[in-house]
Design an enzyme around this catalytic site. Structure first.
Site, PDB file in Angstrom:
ATOM      1  N   ALA A   1      34.443  22.355 -30.829  1.00  8.36           N
ATOM      2  CA  ALA A   1      33.124  22.882 -30.479  1.00  8.36           C
ATOM      3  C   ALA A   1      32.551  22.126 -29.283  1.00  8.36           C
ATOM      4  O   ALA A   1      33.039  21.049 -28.920  1.00  8.36           O
ATOM      5  CB  ALA A   1      32.195  22.742 -31.682  1.00  8.36           C
ATOM      6  N   SER A   2      31.520  22.675 -28.692  1.00  6.94           N
ATOM      7  CA  SER A   2      30.837  21.996 -27.599  1.00  6.94           C
ATOM      8  C   SER A   2      30.357  20.633 -28.091  1.00  6.94           C
ATOM      9  O   SER A   2      29.793  20.520 -29.176  1.00  6.94           O
ATOM     10  CB  SER A   2      29.651  22.845 -27.140  1.00  6.94           C
ATOM     11  OG  SER A   2      29.003  22.241 -26.051  1.00  6.94           O
ATOM     12  N   GLY A   3      30.639  19.576 -27.327  1.00  5.55           N
ATOM     13  CA  GLY A   3      30.247  18.229 -27.708  1.00  5.55           C
ATOM     14  C   GLY A   3      31.226  17.545 -28.653  1.00  5.55           C
ATOM     15  O   GLY A   3      30.985  16.428 -29.105  1.00  5.55           O
TER      16      GLY A   3
ATOM     17  N   ASP B   1      36.936  22.582 -19.938  1.00  2.00           N
ATOM     18  CA  ASP B   1      35.927  23.514 -20.413  1.00  2.00           C
ATOM     19  C   ASP B   1      36.457  24.920 -20.678  1.00  2.00           C
ATOM     20  O   ASP B   1      36.192  25.490 -21.706  1.00  2.00           O
ATOM     21  CB  ASP B   1      34.717  23.586 -19.478  1.00  2.00           C
ATOM     22  CG  ASP B   1      33.561  24.316 -20.119  1.00  2.00           C
ATOM     23  OD1 ASP B   1      33.226  23.993 -21.272  1.00  2.00           O
ATOM     24  OD2 ASP B   1      33.006  25.226 -19.484  1.00  2.00           O
TER      25      ASP B   1
ATOM     26  N   LYS C   1      36.181  16.839 -26.247  1.00  2.00           N
ATOM     27  CA  LYS C   1      37.343  17.297 -25.474  1.00  2.00           C
ATOM     28  C   LYS C   1      37.438  16.588 -24.132  1.00  2.00           C
ATOM     29  O   LYS C   1      38.476  16.008 -23.797  1.00  2.00           O
ATOM     30  CB  LYS C   1      37.283  18.821 -25.268  1.00  2.00           C
ATOM     31  CG  LYS C   1      37.332  19.624 -26.551  1.00  2.00           C
ATOM     32  CD  LYS C   1      37.216  21.105 -26.311  1.00  2.00           C
ATOM     33  CE  LYS C   1      35.900  21.554 -25.739  1.00  2.00           C
ATOM     34  NZ  LYS C   1      34.743  21.380 -26.620  1.00  2.00           N
TER      35      LYS C   1
ATOM     36  N   HIS D   1      37.672  28.485 -24.667  1.00  2.00           N
ATOM     37  CA  HIS D   1      36.859  27.285 -24.477  1.00  2.00           C
ATOM     38  C   HIS D   1      37.676  26.116 -24.992  1.00  2.00           C
ATOM     39  O   HIS D   1      37.896  25.972 -26.201  1.00  2.00           O
ATOM     40  CB  HIS D   1      35.546  27.419 -25.248  1.00  2.00           C
ATOM     41  CG  HIS D   1      34.681  26.204 -25.172  1.00  2.00           C
ATOM     42  ND1 HIS D   1      33.938  25.906 -24.068  1.00  2.00           N
ATOM     43  CD2 HIS D   1      34.467  25.210 -26.053  1.00  2.00           C
ATOM     44  CE1 HIS D   1      33.296  24.769 -24.279  1.00  2.00           C
ATOM     45  NE2 HIS D   1      33.601  24.330 -25.487  1.00  2.00           N
TER      46      HIS D   1
ATOM     47  N   ARG E   1      44.634  11.943 -44.626  1.00  2.00           N
ATOM     48  CA  ARG E   1      45.317  10.694 -44.273  1.00  2.00           C
ATOM     49  C   ARG E   1      46.791  10.929 -43.959  1.00  2.00           C
ATOM     50  O   ARG E   1      47.348  10.348 -43.043  1.00  2.00           O
ATOM     51  CB  ARG E   1      45.166   9.692 -45.421  1.00  2.00           C
ATOM     52  CG  ARG E   1      45.797   8.368 -45.085  1.00  2.00           C
ATOM     53  CD  ARG E   1      45.498   7.333 -46.121  1.00  2.00           C
ATOM     54  NE  ARG E   1      46.174   6.090 -45.769  1.00  2.00           N
ATOM     55  CZ  ARG E   1      46.039   4.976 -46.399  1.00  2.00           C
ATOM     56  NH1 ARG E   1      45.219   4.919 -47.430  1.00  2.00           N
ATOM     57  NH2 ARG E   1      46.684   3.912 -46.033  1.00  2.00           N
TER      58      ARG E   1
ATOM     59  N   GLU F   1      34.001  17.405 -16.403  1.00  2.00           N
ATOM     60  CA  GLU F   1      32.650  16.935 -16.706  1.00  2.00           C
ATOM     61  C   GLU F   1      32.740  15.579 -17.388  1.00  2.00           C
ATOM     62  O   GLU F   1      33.397  15.430 -18.423  1.00  2.00           O
ATOM     63  CB  GLU F   1      31.918  17.909 -17.625  1.00  2.00           C
ATOM     64  CG  GLU F   1      30.515  17.412 -17.936  1.00  2.00           C
ATOM     65  CD  GLU F   1      29.752  18.302 -18.899  1.00  2.00           C
ATOM     66  OE1 GLU F   1      28.691  17.853 -19.360  1.00  2.00           O
ATOM     67  OE2 GLU F   1      30.216  19.420 -19.196  1.00  2.00           O
TER      68      GLU F   1
END
Length: 144
Positions: A21-23, A44, A26, A5, A99, A68
Site C-alpha cells: 500500500a501507499s506508505g 511508484d 517500497k 502500483h 516465522r 521518491e
C-alpha cells in the site's frame, strides 16, 4: 501489458517487484537496496509485459529514473530498462508475517512467480530480500 502500483529494482539483473500500500516502504526499501548495489527499474508505477515465458518490469516513460525519497524529494537516478521479474515481494507489517513460511507464488500476466512477504522497515530487510532471491533462484537451499 498492465501497469501496477509498485516499485521494481534489480539485483544482478534479476528483477524484483516490491508491492504494498501507499506508505508501506517500497521506495524506502528500494533506496536501501540501491545503496547496496541494486539498480532501479521503476518507482511508484511499473509496466508489466509478457515476453515469451517471462514477465518484464519497466518504468512508464514519465517515471524513468525517478525515485521518491521522503524528506529529499523526487530524485533522478540511473535506471535499468525492461528486466525479467524473478521475485515478487509483498511488504507488510511484522504482525502479519509467519516465522517459518511455506513457499508461496503469485501469478502476474499469466506467469507464476515466487513470492516473499517482508517487513520493509526491519534493518535486516535488504539482507532478507537478497537471501530470498538467492533461495528462489536455487543458489542456496532451505533446511527442512
Amino acid at each position: 501489458m498492465s501497469q501496477i502500483h509498485a516499485t521494481a529494482i534489480a539485483i544482478d539483473e534479476q528483477g524484483i517487484l516490491l508491492r504494498g500500500a501507499s506508505g508501506a516502504g517500497k521506495s524506502d526499501l528500494a533506496l536501501r537496496l540501491i545503496e547496496q548495489g541494486a539498480q532501479l527499474i521503476s518507482d511508484d508505477r511499473v509496466d508489466l509485459t509478457l515476453k515469451g515465458n517471462d514477465v518484464f518490469a519497466d518504468a512508464p516513460v514519465p517515471l524513468q529514473g525517478l525515485l521518491e525519497v521522503r524528506h529529499l524529494g523526487i530524485l533522478k537516478l540511473q535506471n535499468l530498462g525492461a528486466t525479467p521479474l524473478k521475485l515478487v515481494v509483498d511488504l507488510t507489517s511484522p504482525e502479519e508475517l509467519e516465522r517459518m513460511p511455506e513457499d508461496q507464488t503469485v501469478t502476474l500476466e499469466g506467469v507464476e512467480l515466487p513470492l516473499l512477504r517482508l517487513n520493509p522497515f526491519e534493518a535486516s530487510a535488504p539482507a532478507k530480500l537478497s537471501l530470498g532471491l538467492a533461495l528462489k533462484l536455487g543458489h542456496i537451499e532451505r533446511v527442512e
